[in-house]
Design an enzyme around this catalytic site. Sequence first.
Site, short mmCIF file in Angstrom:
data_model
loop_
_atom_site.label_atom_id
_atom_site.label_comp_id
_atom_site.label_asym_id
_atom_site.label_seq_id
_atom_site.Cartn_x
_atom_site.Cartn_y
_atom_site.Cartn_z
N ARG A 1 0.85 -1.18 0.00
CA ARG A 1 0.00 0.00 0.00
C ARG A 1 0.89 1.24 0.00
NH1 ARG A 1 1.85 1.84 3.79
NH2 ARG A 1 0.64 3.73 3.50
N GLY A 2 0.25 2.39 -0.21
CA GLY A 2 0.98 3.61 -0.48
C GLY A 2 1.00 3.81 -1.97
N ALA A 3 0.57 5.00 -2.41
CA ALA A 3 0.37 5.21 -3.85
C ALA A 3 1.59 4.86 -4.70
CB ALA A 3 -0.08 6.65 -4.10
N ASP B 1 -3.03 10.38 -2.28
CA ASP B 1 -3.31 9.33 -3.25
C ASP B 1 -3.73 9.90 -4.60
OD1 ASP B 1 -3.51 6.29 -2.08
OD2 ASP B 1 -3.68 7.82 -0.53
N ASN C 1 -6.70 11.71 0.26
CA ASN C 1 -5.72 10.97 1.06
C ASN C 1 -6.49 10.13 2.08
OD1 ASN C 1 -2.90 10.42 1.65
ND2 ASN C 1 -3.23 11.49 3.59
N LYS C 2 -5.76 9.43 2.91
CA LYS C 2 -6.39 8.51 3.85
C LYS C 2 -7.46 9.20 4.68
CE LYS C 2 -5.71 5.05 3.94
NZ LYS C 2 -6.49 4.09 3.13
N ARG D 1 -7.36 -0.95 -7.08
CA ARG D 1 -7.55 0.19 -6.17
C ARG D 1 -7.96 1.40 -7.02
NH1 ARG D 1 -5.06 0.31 -1.11
NH2 ARG D 1 -6.57 1.98 -0.68
N GLN E 1 -2.71 2.14 9.83
CA GLN E 1 -1.43 2.28 9.15
C GLN E 1 -0.45 3.14 9.94
OE1 GLN E 1 -4.44 2.75 7.74
NE2 GLN E 1 -4.47 2.21 5.57
#
EC number: 5.3.1.23
Length: 356
Positions: free
Chosen positions: A51-53, A240, A250-251, A94, A199
């Site tokens: 995970r993480g763009a 993201d 973003n998250k 995603r 996270q």
Amino acid sequence: MAEPFAIPRSVEWNDTHITILNQQKLPLVTEYLELKNIEDVWDAIAALKVRGAPAIGITAAYGLALSAQQYETESLEKFKEHVRKDRDYLASSRPTAVNLFWALDRLVSSIAHVSSVNEAKTTLIHEAIRIQIEDEDVCRRIGEHALSLFQNGDRVLTICNAGSIATARYGTALAPFYLAKEKGMNLHVYASETRPVLQGARLTTWELMQAGVDVTLITDNMAAQTIKAKNITAVIVGADRIAANGDTANKIGTFGLALLAKAFGIPFYVAAPLSTIDLATKTGEEIPIEERNPEEVTHIAGTRIAPEGVNVYNPAFDVTPHDLITAIITEKGIVRGNYETELPALFAKEARHEAI
């Protein structure tokens, strides 16, 4: 003192497979997985094992290249059609992370003018490796620009994990903390736990502690009190997807931190590579927001914490309006305020640089 960059890489290419750090198991277990086919790659991205763009983009690029190596045909036309179908399949893993589409499209474009299937296969591998190498350089440059905004002794709040394991190395929002450590500066990081997948608690604290960076964990609902009581000087987050007007996905929880930063009069920074900026998306209203499995909210570590049958709303992301963002930090520099003009200018600068 720990070596500042003694941090596991999240993704590696190994000719016949892709090796990833299983971020779902951290911090209790450090487990590496071998992804041997495109279905493994899709699952790893969708299930947040990677995970993480930027890391998603790198993994998807390697996944596309891996599947291409396994496809046997002498027809270049059929091969390209297979690659395009694989591109669409991986893109569905995603829907919010623009780096995913950027990396996949870059690989598809890289074989536009090849003359044979073998050349196409080699080109895809080389292009995927190039994406990872470039991302490490990009992250370091983002960190250098971000560090210029901080002073020794600053206390900085972040959410989710925009760190080394979310990228090729260094991270985006966490990059300045590694560079500060390298230069002998003292920055203290406050990491918000980031419900429901945690996270911040599981990943950000883990990787910063590996490098000896000073970090304190808080729960998400402690943010306002922490800003007040601990004299937080800034908030920095990853992204993201960034729309053409600066609106940033973003998250989940990022929007709330931006509102708090405004209320307390402290800067709110977004750190992200150019590949996260989507000029085709005019505003944040056009960004699709992924909704995830309700069990992420109703269960913790497999244990139910909410009544059976309760309704659950579980968006993975929120969108922070551009007018709450003090600056967007990219590898090409820092943009403040007039995002609709300045963000396209960054791409023009990139094009001029590549033409030289």
